[in-house]
Design a protein around this motif. Structure first.
Motif, mmCIF file in Angstrom:
data_model
loop_
_atom_site.group_PDB
_atom_site.id
_atom_site.type_symbol
_atom_site.label_atom_id
_atom_site.label_comp_id
_atom_site.label_asym_id
_atom_site.label_seq_id
_atom_site.Cartn_x
_atom_site.Cartn_y
_atom_site.Cartn_z
ATOM 1 N N PRO A 40 -6.066 35.694 -9.165
ATOM 2 C CA PRO A 40 -5.942 37.200 -9.000
ATOM 3 C C PRO A 40 -5.592 38.081 -10.164
ATOM 4 C CG PRO A 40 -4.698 35.957 -7.395
ATOM 5 C CD PRO A 40 -4.995 35.038 -8.408
ATOM 6 N N GLY A 41 -6.292 39.059 -10.343
ATOM 7 C CA GLY A 41 -6.042 39.767 -11.819
ATOM 8 C C GLY A 41 -6.625 39.382 -12.881
ATOM 9 N N LYS A 42 -7.151 38.385 -13.088
ATOM 10 C CA LYS A 42 -7.439 37.615 -14.080
ATOM 11 C C LYS A 42 -9.377 37.297 -14.337
ATOM 12 C CE LYS A 42 -2.993 35.142 -15.117
ATOM 13 N NZ LYS A 42 -2.452 33.839 -15.470
ATOM 14 N N GLU A 43 -9.268 36.959 -15.413
ATOM 15 C CA GLU A 43 -11.159 36.697 -15.698
ATOM 16 C C GLU A 43 -10.968 35.143 -15.329
ATOM 17 O OE1 GLU A 43 -11.989 39.871 -19.414
ATOM 18 O OE2 GLU A 43 -12.098 37.619 -19.659
ATOM 19 N N ARG A 44 -12.403 34.947 -14.693
ATOM 20 C CA ARG A 44 -12.887 33.584 -14.631
ATOM 21 C C ARG A 44 -12.768 32.927 -16.053
ATOM 22 N NH1 ARG A 44 -18.026 32.831 -10.577
ATOM 23 N NH2 ARG A 44 -16.839 34.274 -9.547
ATOM 24 N N GLU A 45 -12.125 31.738 -15.956
ATOM 25 C CA GLU A 45 -12.145 30.816 -17.039
ATOM 26 C C GLU A 45 -12.742 29.287 -16.727
ATOM 27 O OE1 GLU A 45 -8.222 29.522 -18.113
ATOM 28 O OE2 GLU A 45 -7.473 29.248 -16.164
ATOM 29 N N LEU A 46 -13.214 28.888 -17.721
ATOM 30 C CA LEU A 46 -13.844 27.510 -17.545
ATOM 31 C C LEU A 46 -12.868 26.457 -17.637
ATOM 32 C CD1 LEU A 46 -16.480 25.621 -17.911
ATOM 33 C CD2 LEU A 46 -16.285 25.719 -20.336
ATOM 34 N N VAL A 47 -12.704 25.540 -16.717
ATOM 35 C CA VAL A 47 -11.671 24.390 -16.789
ATOM 36 C C VAL A 47 -12.437 23.359 -17.094
ATOM 37 C CG1 VAL A 47 -10.411 23.183 -14.759
ATOM 38 C CG2 VAL A 47 -10.786 25.711 -14.708
ATOM 39 N N ALA A 48 -13.534 22.806 -16.809
ATOM 40 C CA ALA A 48 -14.126 21.549 -17.278
ATOM 41 C C ALA A 48 -15.698 21.454 -16.848
ATOM 42 C CB ALA A 48 -13.353 20.415 -16.193
ATOM 43 N N ALA A 49 -16.120 20.623 -17.853
ATOM 44 C CA ALA A 49 -17.539 20.573 -17.905
ATOM 45 C C ALA A 49 -17.942 19.094 -17.990
ATOM 46 C CB ALA A 49 -18.213 21.531 -18.941
ATOM 47 N N ILE A 50 -19.322 18.790 -17.443
ATOM 48 C CA ILE A 50 -19.833 17.438 -17.778
ATOM 49 C C ILE A 50 -21.176 17.470 -18.275
ATOM 50 C CG2 ILE A 50 -20.015 17.272 -15.392
ATOM 51 C CD1 ILE A 50 -19.308 14.157 -15.931
ATOM 52 N N THR A 51 -21.793 16.967 -19.103
ATOM 53 C CA THR A 51 -23.176 17.178 -19.512
ATOM 54 C C THR A 51 -23.880 16.206 -18.394
ATOM 55 O OG1 THR A 51 -23.029 15.192 -20.912
ATOM 56 C CG2 THR A 51 -22.396 17.407 -21.945
ATOM 57 N N SER A 52 -25.360 16.678 -18.531
ATOM 58 C CA SER A 52 -26.442 16.030 -17.577
ATOM 59 C C SER A 52 -26.813 14.820 -18.331
ATOM 60 C CB SER A 52 -27.637 16.876 -17.449
ATOM 61 O OG SER A 52 -28.247 17.178 -18.881
ATOM 62 N N ALA A 53 -26.876 14.641 -19.547
ATOM 63 C CA ALA A 53 -27.540 13.715 -20.581
ATOM 64 C C ALA A 53 -26.396 12.332 -20.548
ATOM 65 C CB ALA A 53 -27.691 14.074 -21.840
ATOM 66 N N ASP A 54 -25.320 12.388 -20.853
ATOM 67 C CA ASP A 54 -24.403 11.206 -21.184
ATOM 68 C C ASP A 54 -23.246 11.219 -20.075
ATOM 69 O OD1 ASP A 54 -23.562 11.953 -24.575
ATOM 70 O OD2 ASP A 54 -23.321 13.230 -22.488
ATOM 71 N N GLY A 55 -23.045 12.361 -19.663
ATOM 72 C CA GLY A 55 -21.604 12.707 -18.945
ATOM 73 C C GLY A 55 -20.487 12.568 -19.695
ATOM 74 N N SER A 56 -20.842 12.991 -21.014
ATOM 75 C CA SER A 56 -19.596 13.817 -21.774
ATOM 76 C C SER A 56 -18.946 14.957 -20.966
ATOM 77 C CB SER A 56 -20.155 14.224 -23.052
ATOM 78 O OG SER A 56 -20.645 13.231 -23.700
ATOM 79 N N THR A 57 -17.522 14.894 -21.247
ATOM 80 C CA THR A 57 -16.749 15.796 -20.588
ATOM 81 C C THR A 57 -15.886 16.555 -21.674
ATOM 82 O OG1 THR A 57 -15.102 14.151 -20.391
ATOM 83 C CG2 THR A 57 -16.395 14.446 -18.386
ATOM 84 N N ASP A 58 -15.541 17.881 -21.080
ATOM 85 C CA ASP A 58 -14.585 18.632 -21.992
ATOM 86 C C ASP A 58 -13.572 19.325 -20.927
ATOM 87 O OD1 ASP A 58 -15.134 21.047 -24.701
ATOM 88 O OD2 ASP A 58 -13.450 19.669 -24.127
ATOM 89 N N TYR A 59 -12.597 19.826 -21.544
ATOM 90 C CA TYR A 59 -11.627 20.419 -20.498
ATOM 91 C C TYR A 59 -10.966 21.720 -21.371
ATOM 92 C CZ TYR A 59 -12.052 16.032 -17.919
ATOM 93 O OH TYR A 59 -12.658 15.125 -17.525
ATOM 94 N N ALA A 60 -10.393 22.623 -20.778
ATOM 95 C CA ALA A 60 -9.518 23.566 -20.887
ATOM 96 C C ALA A 60 -8.424 22.992 -21.402
ATOM 97 C CB ALA A 60 -9.422 24.571 -20.184
#
Length: 119
Positions: A40-60
């Motif tokens: 509430p009251g904050k911007e949307r932020e990226l938490v985690a992502a995973i690629t389509s190709a090799d399943g690499s991940t990244d996190y906030a």
């Protein structure tokens, strides 16, 4: 096209939850998948992502070591395992699918699921 999140709810600090996002209507395996959140009251932020190709991940930085993103292409589903939850993790969590196919960018969002961390 649909992205349907589930698994949200109320959990005590230090607890765990697993969010799921079931995809339909597009070729799931070709899309990078991400989880975002918006408090509430904050911007949307990226938490985690995973690629389509090799399943690499990244996190906030705020969730590294506590959250794990994974995908099951056979089930067209992406997951977010959340542990050691903190009150500041309280937010609506959204699933996102993105792909660039030929000259077009495709970008889909789910409706969100509420996660509340409180004692």
């Amino acid at each position: 096209v649909q992205l349907v999140e589930s698994g949200g709810g109320l959990v005590q600090p230090g607890g765990s939850l697993r969010l799921s996002c079931a995809a339909s209507g597009f070729t799931f395996s070709r899309y990078a998948m991400s989880w975002y959140r918006q408090a509430p009251g904050k911007e949307r932020e990226l938490v985690a992502a995973i690629t389509s190709a090799d399943g690499s991940t990244d996190y906030a930085d705020s969730v590294k070591g506590r959250f794990t993103i994974s995908r099951d292409n056979a089930k067209n589903t992406v997951y977010l395992e959340m542990s050691s939850l903190k009150p500041e993790d309280t937010a609506v969590y959204y699933c996102n699918a993105v792909a660039r196919i030929l000259l077009r960018k495709y970008d889909y969002w789910g409706q969100g699921t509420q996660v509340t961390v409180s004692s």
